[in-house]
Motif scaffolding. Structure first.
Motif, short mmCIF file in Angstrom:
data_model
loop_
_atom_site.label_atom_id
_atom_site.label_comp_id
_atom_site.label_asym_id
_atom_site.label_seq_id
_atom_site.Cartn_x
_atom_site.Cartn_y
_atom_site.Cartn_z
N ARG A 1 -9.44 9.36 -4.18
CA ARG A 1 -9.03 9.56 -5.57
C ARG A 1 -7.52 9.52 -5.69
NH1 ARG A 1 -10.65 12.93 -9.34
NH2 ARG A 1 -8.65 12.34 -10.22
N ILE A 2 -6.85 10.16 -4.75
CA ILE A 2 -5.38 10.18 -4.79
C ILE A 2 -4.85 8.75 -4.68
CG2 ILE A 2 -3.30 11.06 -3.68
CD1 ILE A 2 -5.08 13.34 -2.52
N ALA A 3 -5.40 7.98 -3.74
CA ALA A 3 -4.93 6.61 -3.54
C ALA A 3 -5.24 5.74 -4.76
CB ALA A 3 -5.57 6.02 -2.29
N ASP A 4 -6.34 6.01 -5.45
CA ASP A 4 -6.64 5.26 -6.66
C ASP A 4 -5.55 5.42 -7.71
OD1 ASP A 4 -8.92 3.85 -6.09
OD2 ASP A 4 -10.30 5.34 -6.91
N ASP A 5 -4.95 6.59 -7.74
CA ASP A 5 -3.89 6.84 -8.72
C ASP A 5 -2.62 6.05 -8.41
OD1 ASP A 5 -5.45 8.55 -10.21
OD2 ASP A 5 -4.77 10.36 -9.19
N TRP A 6 -2.54 5.47 -7.23
CA TRP A 6 -1.37 4.66 -6.88
C TRP A 6 -1.45 3.26 -7.47
CZ3 TRP A 6 -1.61 5.85 -0.91
CH2 TRP A 6 -1.31 7.20 -0.70
N ARG A 7 -2.62 2.84 -7.92
CA ARG A 7 -2.83 1.44 -8.27
C ARG A 7 -1.89 0.94 -9.37
NH1 ARG A 7 -7.34 -1.58 -6.91
NH2 ARG A 7 -8.76 -0.59 -5.43
N LEU B 1 8.55 12.42 3.84
CA LEU B 1 8.10 11.05 4.08
C LEU B 1 7.09 10.58 3.05
CD1 LEU B 1 7.84 10.98 7.98
CD2 LEU B 1 9.70 10.19 6.52
N LEU B 2 6.57 11.51 2.25
CA LEU B 2 5.71 11.18 1.12
C LEU B 2 6.35 11.78 -0.13
CD1 LEU B 2 2.90 9.99 0.21
CD2 LEU B 2 2.03 12.32 0.42
N PRO B 3 7.47 11.19 -0.56
CA PRO B 3 8.23 11.78 -1.67
C PRO B 3 7.62 11.50 -3.03
CG PRO B 3 9.35 9.82 -0.89
CD PRO B 3 8.14 9.98 -0.03
N ASN B 4 6.34 11.86 -3.15
CA ASN B 4 5.59 11.68 -4.39
C ASN B 4 4.90 13.00 -4.66
OD1 ASN B 4 3.01 11.09 -5.94
ND2 ASN B 4 4.04 9.11 -6.13
N GLN B 5 5.44 13.76 -5.61
CA GLN B 5 4.97 15.13 -5.81
C GLN B 5 3.50 15.18 -6.21
OE1 GLN B 5 7.26 17.76 -5.22
NE2 GLN B 5 5.33 18.92 -5.12
N ALA B 6 3.06 14.24 -7.02
CA ALA B 6 1.67 14.25 -7.47
C ALA B 6 0.73 14.07 -6.30
CB ALA B 6 1.44 13.15 -8.51
N ALA B 7 1.06 13.14 -5.39
CA ALA B 7 0.21 12.93 -4.22
C ALA B 7 0.23 14.14 -3.31
CB ALA B 7 0.68 11.69 -3.46
N TYR B 8 1.40 14.71 -3.11
CA TYR B 8 1.52 15.90 -2.26
C TYR B 8 0.70 17.05 -2.85
CZ TYR B 8 3.59 19.91 0.14
OH TYR B 8 3.77 21.06 0.86
N ASP B 9 0.85 17.28 -4.14
CA ASP B 9 0.12 18.38 -4.78
C ASP B 9 -1.39 18.15 -4.73
OD1 ASP B 9 2.52 19.60 -5.36
OD2 ASP B 9 2.57 18.93 -7.45
N ALA B 10 -1.79 16.88 -4.85
CA ALA B 10 -3.22 16.58 -4.81
C ALA B 10 -3.81 16.87 -3.44
CB ALA B 10 -3.46 15.12 -5.19
N VAL B 11 -3.08 16.53 -2.38
CA VAL B 11 -3.54 16.87 -1.03
C VAL B 11 -3.61 18.38 -0.87
CG1 VAL B 11 -3.00 16.77 1.44
CG2 VAL B 11 -2.67 14.74 0.01
N ALA B 12 -2.56 19.06 -1.30
CA ALA B 12 -2.54 20.51 -1.19
C ALA B 12 -3.65 21.16 -2.00
CB ALA B 12 -1.18 21.04 -1.64
N GLY B 13 -4.04 20.51 -3.10
CA GLY B 13 -5.10 21.05 -3.95
C GLY B 13 -6.50 20.67 -3.51
N GLY B 14 -6.60 19.92 -2.40
CA GLY B 14 -7.91 19.59 -1.87
C GLY B 14 -8.59 18.40 -2.52
N GLN C 1 0.83 -1.20 0.00
CA GLN C 1 0.00 0.00 0.00
C GLN C 1 0.87 1.25 0.00
OE1 GLN C 1 -1.90 -0.81 3.74
NE2 GLN C 1 -3.64 -1.87 2.83
N GLY C 2 0.35 2.30 -0.62
CA GLY C 2 1.00 3.60 -0.56
C GLY C 2 1.59 4.03 -1.89
#
Length: 792
Positions: A769-775, A751-764, A565-566
């Motif tokens: 949805r963010i976790a789905d993109d990890w699949r 600790l979350l060195p994934n820019q897309a995930a970080y930006d998605a959290v910052a973007g609300g 996971q992650g």
């Protein structure tokens, strides 16, 4: 074997690994036990469950059973059932037509599964549906209600779509399974929008004609009517025959993504064979993806794309077919179930709703599937594979209702296995082998003896150096200032490989040149950012440069080896908490990580692995029989280790995660948090596996030391239904949403060195949805990971 010189001491590890019946002319007679099916079907007819049935069983390349029973019509006139009867297959439409069409568009790159549906149909975003993805619709995790309303009366496809698009989700997307026809009404519209063709024309051209399914279609012509099994009387007292039974599909004109297809057992057999044997309609890779678990990994049901695997709707799987098989049912009394393990499928077509909607094929489906599985002439290897896959999924990454949650195991770690074999893998043939040992307080054997003491007294070994990772050799230090010491019991020097600089975290080449091997015996926490994993990588590199052997004595992954996971870290973000691009929760042991690091990073050290005995991939630490020893000062229980892979994602920010309290990583808060508000918001998110209780606490160490903090106590209620890294996103998202002026998330990227995930959290963006993109990245990682797994 790769060029890394890996030695795997496998020998040391026993890792857990009616009407008249008309047989089809080509049906073989070798499966004589299938005769029991005759009485099962006739009993169902006698009991009024179904008026008649067509049953077809295919096994290992051929039809082994094909019969018709009872009547296809009771009213207004009785008609005998025939094997070529055409049935309204109801919700089988979802998988035979709509899912197949969607997956063809995915195969062509015209649709992406993790895209929001609104990307293709912008009007779908209305009323809070902007985060619902194609995946959510296909797996019934959209949160949409089961159906659109029938009252007040309405007519027409366009009206139905407007109603579906106006729906408001009953639950957050991805949070729970809710079987919904509305999902597939929307998917039918998606196929039409993307392909530019009507759904019926598309399916005929792209699916039914290529597979020569000549008796399968929406809107059957009048010439078929005498062969069609009627269903029941409609609201006007007219018997439905050749007109779709589902009222919403009927009002939509007979063509809908959720219902409307008519077909025969022979045609459905052609379709099932195409899935098992391959066809131009769908690639084998897409079929694999479509028919394996695709729901949120922590969900208590297993669903593929469209297809059912293990859920309350799985009655047609029976009691013996394995969880890895797949199928679907239709409300009118139809079903199909397909099993790769035994290369078998069962097509059971009835019109159980005839004539007045009081029949049911549920019990019949289950009895038929169980009898078929029991009667199949399997080889010994097939029986063994079926036995393992029929077990309720102890070692599976995904949870399901019947999975075993724990077991009472007996595990021997690497040091115990080494002792049992008189240290043969590491001792010198003559004289003594000069070794070093990377260990800490977790390095003990089943008798409670330290690995330090065991190796210091072992024959053929000279323990010349001890190396201590973060927190020191006793695991009690929570500082970067960890110096060299000497072991009090043995007098052997202890060299720290932890400190504030890169050089301090690596073993000294001068020390290694005097050694012939380094042994590693240390308990990991199962998290990518746990520094023991990076220390292991550094020792692999140093051993390769020094030309000495590295020997890893394996220990369990305490939070199981079955969950992956992650987010995968971005390239170029390597650090002491990110040695190799693995997800936060990688589901690997230290030995498996060592194998992967050594090969994938081209380190090519002389690596020897001493596996455990008795450990299974699904084992939580409490299933091993081993005592819990804190691997570090703030991981004091298995619960805290489980939460750590999620809560620690926000540890670098300006919130306390409970360091300096009795329950680190079970708490989250800050002086500016309002406890009841945060708990209410998080509980409202329906996050699988956890609940939140408002609390106040005052940390004695770490962030906000000495300050009264409000926050939440995180209660782990279902560890097998819990996605810890996704919890980390939920926590960050909640803090960012509720306290935008106070919460500073900038350091979360460490600790979350994934820019897309970080930006998605910052973007609300919604965390699910963010976790789905990890699949997709996780699937690719798991292909790499699989090469290095030692245990079943």
């Amino acid at each position: 074997m790769c060029a890394c010189g890996l030695t795997l001491l496998v020998g040391m590890a026993s890792a857990a690994a009616g009407g008249s019946a008309r047989p089809h002319a080509s049906a073989p007679t070798s499966v004589s036990n299938l005769g029991v099916l005759d009485s099962i079907v006739r009993d169902a007819i006698h009991d009024g469950q179904v008026p008649g049935a067509v049953l077809l069983v295919w096994h290992d390349g051929q039809v082994v059973y094909r019969k018709a029973f009872g009547d296809r019509a009771l009213e207004p006139h009785r008609e005998a059932m025939t094997v070529d009867t055409v049935f309204d297959i109801a919700s089988l439409t979802k998988v035979i037509a709509t899912t197949t069409a969607v997956m063809q568009l995915v195969q062509k790159g015209e649709v992406r599964l993790n895209d929001p549906v609104a990307k293709y149909m912008p009007e779908f975003a209305e009323n809070g549906k902007e985060d619902i993805t194609v995946r959510n619709l296909l797996t019934h995790f959209s949160g949409l209600r089961a159906d659109i309303d029938l009252t007040p009366p309405w007519e027409g496809r366009d009206t139905a779509l407007r109603m579906a698009f106006a729906e408001t989700p009953a639950y957050s997307p991805g949070s729970r399974f809710l079987y919904s026809d509305t999902n597939f009404i929307a998917l039918g519209a998606l196929v039409e929008r993307v392909s530019g063709s009507t759904l019926d024309a598309y399916c005929a051209r792209k699916i039914f004609i290529p597979l020569r399914m000549t008796r399968t279609r929406f809107l059957p012509p009048a010439t078929w009517r005498h062969k069609i099994a009627p269903t029941e009387y409609d609201e006007h007292g007219k018997m439905l025959r050749g007109v779709v039974h589902d009222p919403r599909a009927r009002r939509m004109g007979g063509v809908a993504g959720h219902a409307g297809i008519f077909s025969t057992a022979d045609d459905l057999s052609k379709f099932a064979q195409a899935l098992l044997n391959g066809s131009p309609v769908l690639s084998s890779e897409i079929v694999e993806k479509m028919t394996t678990p695709q729901q949120p990994p922590t969900a208590p049901v297993l669903r593929g794309f469209g297809w059912d695997i293990d859920s309350p709707f799985s009655s047609n799987r029976g009691e013996l077919l394995p969880v890895g098989s797949f199928g679907h049912t239709g409300f009118t009394g139809t079903s199909i179930w397909i099993d790769r393990t035994t290369r078998t499928f069962i097509v059971l077509l009835t019109n159980s709703v005839h004539p007045r909607g009081k029949g049911s094929a549920v019990a019949l489906r289950s009895r038929v599937a169980t009898a078929v599985a029991a009667a199949l002439p399997l080889t010994v290897s097939e029986k063994e594979e079926l036995r393992w896959q029929s077990i309720t999924g102890y070692n599976e990454a995904q949870t399901a209702a019947r999975h075993v949650a724990a077991r009472n195991g007996v595990v021997q770690t690497g040091i115990d296995v080494l002792e049992a074999h008189n240290f043969d893998p590491i001792r010198a043939a003559t004289g003594k082998k000069r070794i070093g040992l990377l260990t800490n307080q977790t390095g003990i054997d089943l008798q409670g003896r330290r690995t330090i003491d065991v190796l210091a007294q072992a024959p053929g070994i000279s323990l010349d150096a001890i190396f201590s990772p973060e927190h020191g050799v006793t695991g009690e230090l929570d500082t970067i200032h960890v110096g060299d010491t000497r072991d009090a019991a043995t007098g052997i020097p202890v060299y720290s490989v932890y400190g504030g600089s890169e050089a301090a975290r690596r073993p000294s080449p001068a020390l290694l040149k005097n050694l012939e091997a380094v042994v590693v015996d240390i308990q990991d926490a199962g998290a990518r950012y746990y520094t023991y994993e990076t220390t292991l990588g550094y020792f692999l590199e140093a051993a390769a440069k020094a030309g000495i052997e590295l020997i890893v004595l394996d220990r369990p992954n305490p939070i199981t080896g079955s969950f992956v996971q992650g987010a995968i870290p971005d390239a170029g973000h390597e650090s002491f908490v990110n040695y190799f691009p693995v997800p936060v929760r990688h589901g690997m042991t230290m030995s498996e990580l060592a194998k992967m690091f050594n090969a994938e990073r081209n380190i090519n050290a002389r690596l020897t692995v001493v596996p455990m005995e008795g450990w299974m991939r699904g084992d939580w630490y409490d299933s091993t029989g081993l005592p819990w020893i804190n691997p570090s000062p703030n991981l004091r229980s298995l619960t805290e280790a489980t939460l750590y892979t999620g809560v620690a994602v926000v540890e670098g920010t300006n919130v306390s995660v409970g360091r300096g309290t009795d329950t680190p990583f079970e708490l989250l808060g800050a002086p500016w948090v309002r406890a009841r508000e945060l708990a209410q918001y998080l509980n409202g998110r329906s996050i699988a596996g956890v609940r939140f209780v408002p609390v106040t606490f005052t940390p004695t160490a770490g962030m906000h030391v000495g300050q009264k903090c409000e926050g939440v106590n995180i209660v782990l209620v279902d560890r097998n239904g819990f996605d810890a890294p996704e919890l980390g996103l939920e926590l960050a998202s909640a803090l960012h949403k509720l306290y935008p002026g106070q919460f500073h998330m900038e350091r979360m990227i460490e600790l979350l060195p994934n820019q897309a995930a970080y930006d998605a959290v910052a973007g609300g963006q919604d965390p699910r949805r963010i976790a789905d993109d990890w699949r997709e990245p996780l699937e690719k990682f798991q292909q790499v990971r699989a090469k290095y797994l030692i245990y079943k």
